[in-house]
Design an enzyme around this catalytic site. Sequence first.
Site, short mmCIF file in Angstrom:
data_model
loop_
_atom_site.label_atom_id
_atom_site.label_comp_id
_atom_site.label_asym_id
_atom_site.label_seq_id
_atom_site.Cartn_x
_atom_site.Cartn_y
_atom_site.Cartn_z
N HIS A 106 0.92 -1.23 -0.19
CA HIS A 106 0.05 0.10 0.10
C HIS A 106 0.96 1.24 0.04
O HIS A 106 2.18 1.09 0.18
CB HIS A 106 -1.03 0.18 1.14
N HIS A 108 1.21 3.83 2.03
CA HIS A 108 1.88 4.60 2.91
C HIS A 108 3.27 4.57 3.07
O HIS A 108 4.05 3.60 2.67
CB HIS A 108 1.40 3.88 4.55
N ASP A 110 5.75 4.08 4.87
CA ASP A 110 6.51 3.06 5.81
C ASP A 110 6.49 1.97 5.08
O ASP A 110 7.03 0.83 5.40
CB ASP A 110 6.19 3.26 7.37
N HIS A 111 5.74 1.91 3.67
CA HIS A 111 5.97 0.57 2.98
C HIS A 111 6.22 0.96 1.40
O HIS A 111 7.29 -0.04 0.81
CB HIS A 111 4.69 0.16 2.91
N HIS A 163 -7.46 -0.94 5.16
CA HIS A 163 -6.38 0.01 5.97
C HIS A 163 -6.15 1.08 4.75
O HIS A 163 -6.16 2.37 5.29
CB HIS A 163 -5.14 -0.82 5.90
N ASP A 187 -0.22 -4.39 5.91
CA ASP A 187 -1.05 -3.61 7.10
C ASP A 187 -2.39 -4.24 7.19
O ASP A 187 -3.24 -3.55 7.69
CB ASP A 187 -0.95 -2.25 7.18
N HIS A 225 4.70 -5.39 9.77
CA HIS A 225 4.99 -4.55 11.32
C HIS A 225 5.50 -5.80 12.39
O HIS A 225 4.96 -6.68 12.32
CB HIS A 225 4.26 -3.66 11.76
FE FE Z 1 2.40 0.43 8.10
ZN ZN Z 2 -0.03 1.43 6.58
#
Ligand code: FE
Ligand code: ZN
Length: 321
Positions: A106, A108, A110-111, A163, A187, A225
């Site tokens: 996705h 975001h 952090d990905h 998400h 996520d 995560h």
């Molecule tokens: Fe994440």
């Molecule tokens: Zn995320």
Amino acid sequence: MSTKAGGVLFRMGYYFYSNTRLGYYYHKRNIEKAKALFSNGHSITTPHVCNGLQIVPIALIEDNYSYLIVDEESKTAVVVDPSDASVVQAVIETEGVNLKAILTTHKHWDHSGGNSELKSKYPDLLVYGSNVDHVPGLTNNLNDGEKFSVGCLEFTARFTPGHTIGHTVYILDASRYQSPGHVFTGDLLFMAGTGRMFESSAMEMLQSLDKVCELADDTFIWPGHEYAKSNLTFVQHIEPNNDKVKEKLDWVIEQRKERKMTIPSTLKEEKEYNPFLRTHTESILEIVGLKIDDECKDKEAIRAKALQELRSRKDKYCYKL
Ligand code: FE
Ligand code: ZN
């Protein structure tokens, strides 16, 4: 601050993080902060090796995992969610593999935060994901159930909104390595938990989780995560009599004392202790004050309500590691 004002601020923050360049700078700052905190990553990781297939977890930022998937014979490699390009590139160099593609669960940062930088280093790199999610550097848009191969690594994409609106999970068919399948869940699904429903309804999230539950029970789960300890602590709080929860939490506590990774789990295990996959069970429904009986006309609506309730209880449950 009132709850309403807090909610507005949270939504504004989320909008700027996920839709603007400001989010990218915030992500870069998080990378630096985490590097100051952990010189060698947040967890000690061990590669999963099986008959010519290798899955190398890479601990990134504060608690993210990226995964390098390698066909050992051809040295073909694919990376899932490379949020920090320089760390991922160092692993690629150490392993001596040929990176061919990025799989993005996705948008975001952090990905997806390392997509553009890796693409500029490897110009032929393919970037898979969903254009519904505006994945950075996307070259190959995927639809639900679409199969694709990178060298001899064979994947199926499942569209799993919840998400984010374009969240996608990747199933690796490892039969050529005489291995069960592997699913990279981003996520959507964590050990004993699920992601926040930022952009879709609980019903959509439920349908996405059900797609993962259709896989074989021995499928390995590789989440985005390292959340096992906080998730299982919450589950034990709401379901104190579940022996499987206690057993797994005890093991996770031991692992985390030495900062060892807790991944992967299997779908069979998740179905035993992950409440978000058990919204059809009497025990979970009872915890959230709901019931599905023979007269119930819309069982899915009740399950979605249970999912929503579990999620909001998790959000309110403050747990500090
Ligand atoms: Fe994440
Ligand atoms: Zn995320």
